[in-house]
Design a protein around this motif. Sequence first.
Motif, short mmCIF file in Angstrom:
data_model
loop_
_atom_site.label_atom_id
_atom_site.label_comp_id
_atom_site.label_asym_id
_atom_site.label_seq_id
_atom_site.Cartn_x
_atom_site.Cartn_y
_atom_site.Cartn_z
N GLY A 18 10.59 21.31 1.41
CA GLY A 18 10.96 19.99 1.90
C GLY A 18 12.40 19.84 2.32
O GLY A 18 12.70 19.16 3.31
N VAL A 19 13.34 20.47 1.58
CA VAL A 19 14.76 20.25 1.86
C VAL A 19 15.49 21.51 2.32
O VAL A 19 16.67 21.43 2.64
N VAL A 20 14.82 22.65 2.35
CA VAL A 20 15.45 23.88 2.82
C VAL A 20 14.74 24.39 4.07
O VAL A 20 15.33 24.53 5.14
N LEU A 22 12.31 22.83 5.60
CA LEU A 22 11.98 21.67 6.44
C LEU A 22 10.65 21.86 7.17
O LEU A 22 10.53 21.61 8.36
N LEU A 23 9.65 22.30 6.39
CA LEU A 23 8.30 22.47 6.92
C LEU A 23 7.41 21.33 6.40
O LEU A 23 7.65 20.76 5.35
N GLY A 24 6.39 21.01 7.16
CA GLY A 24 5.48 19.95 6.76
C GLY A 24 6.12 18.58 6.77
O GLY A 24 5.86 17.75 5.90
N LEU A 25 6.96 18.32 7.76
CA LEU A 25 7.68 17.05 7.79
C LEU A 25 6.79 15.86 8.12
O LEU A 25 7.13 14.73 7.75
N CYS A 26 5.68 16.08 8.79
CA CYS A 26 4.81 14.94 9.15
C CYS A 26 4.33 14.20 7.90
O CYS A 26 4.56 12.99 7.78
N PRO A 27 3.66 14.86 6.94
CA PRO A 27 3.28 14.12 5.73
C PRO A 27 4.48 13.70 4.90
O PRO A 27 4.45 12.65 4.24
N THR A 28 5.54 14.50 4.92
CA THR A 28 6.74 14.14 4.15
C THR A 28 7.29 12.79 4.59
O THR A 28 7.68 11.97 3.75
N LEU A 29 7.30 12.54 5.86
CA LEU A 29 7.88 11.30 6.38
C LEU A 29 6.87 10.16 6.43
O LEU A 29 7.25 9.00 6.33
N ALA A 30 5.60 10.49 6.55
CA ALA A 30 4.59 9.43 6.76
C ALA A 30 4.02 8.88 5.47
O ALA A 30 3.72 7.68 5.38
N LEU A 140 7.64 17.70 -5.52
CA LEU A 140 8.84 17.09 -6.12
C LEU A 140 9.64 16.33 -5.07
O LEU A 140 10.09 15.20 -5.31
N VAL A 141 9.81 16.93 -3.90
CA VAL A 141 10.54 16.26 -2.82
C VAL A 141 9.80 15.00 -2.37
O VAL A 141 10.41 13.94 -2.16
N LEU A 142 8.48 15.11 -2.23
CA LEU A 142 7.69 13.95 -1.81
C LEU A 142 7.80 12.82 -2.84
O LEU A 142 7.91 11.64 -2.47
N ALA A 143 7.79 13.17 -4.12
CA ALA A 143 7.89 12.15 -5.17
C ALA A 143 9.27 11.49 -5.17
O ALA A 143 9.38 10.27 -5.28
N LEU A 144 10.33 12.31 -5.04
CA LEU A 144 11.68 11.76 -5.02
C LEU A 144 11.91 10.87 -3.81
O LEU A 144 12.46 9.77 -3.91
N ALA A 197 17.39 12.97 4.61
CA ALA A 197 18.74 13.46 4.88
C ALA A 197 19.62 13.35 3.63
O ALA A 197 20.41 14.24 3.34
N CYS A 198 19.45 12.27 2.87
CA CYS A 198 20.23 12.10 1.63
C CYS A 198 19.86 13.17 0.61
O CYS A 198 20.74 13.71 -0.08
N LEU A 199 18.58 13.51 0.50
CA LEU A 199 18.15 14.55 -0.43
C LEU A 199 18.71 15.92 -0.03
O LEU A 199 19.15 16.70 -0.87
N ILE A 200 18.68 16.19 1.27
CA ILE A 200 19.23 17.46 1.76
C ILE A 200 20.72 17.53 1.50
O ILE A 200 21.25 18.56 1.05
N ALA A 201 21.41 16.42 1.76
CA ALA A 201 22.87 16.38 1.52
C ALA A 201 23.19 16.56 0.05
O ALA A 201 24.14 17.26 -0.31
N LEU A 202 22.38 15.94 -0.81
CA LEU A 202 22.60 16.08 -2.26
C LEU A 202 22.41 17.52 -2.71
O LEU A 202 23.22 18.05 -3.51
#
Length: 209
Positions: A18-20, A22-30, A140-144, A197-202
Amino acid sequence: MSDIKKIAFDGFWKQNPGVVQLLGLCPTLAVTTSVINGLSLGIATALVMAASNASVSPIRKFIPTEIRVPVFILIIASLVTIIDFTIHAYIHPLYKALGIFIPLIVTNCIVLARVESFAAKNETAPSFFDGLFMGLGLALVLALLGGMREFFGKGTLFSGIDLIFGASTSNLVIHFFSDYNGFLLAILPPGAFIGLACLIALKNRIETR
């Protein structure tokens, strides 16, 4: 044991989908409008990834190179169908909430990527754990991300938990504000981009320190 630890570290942190990657962004964002939605789809994806890797690894030497991708997709599609029908049968309200994104796990590039890059080259046990931890890292990324968007967008956490465990658990929803009209941007698609973007920056900030 050290290999399992490395695989887990890669899945949760070093190569997190999710944060490295950056695959599967469609469900991640939707889907990540709430913790429950994000975590549910993440766990379903993790189960598919673990089962796909464990299914492909034992037969990897018998699959001709020319047709390996169609065979991989067929295996993934079969497993996704099982998960899809199971959720439909036993957790129908959640199935309605997640909608088309459960069948679309078939097209999630992270699933095929791990089958192609890891399961097709490694033994069954490491492949299973690779799929499992990569999937849990994504969950974990999806939950956060879902938690962030739900908190700012609705002022709650765990809304929709009754979709899984029944109406009796609706009192488990945490309400942070007594009179909160919500922050619309957080639950719209732009809010998903900002939250990710905030999660990636963190993560990058933690790594640099």
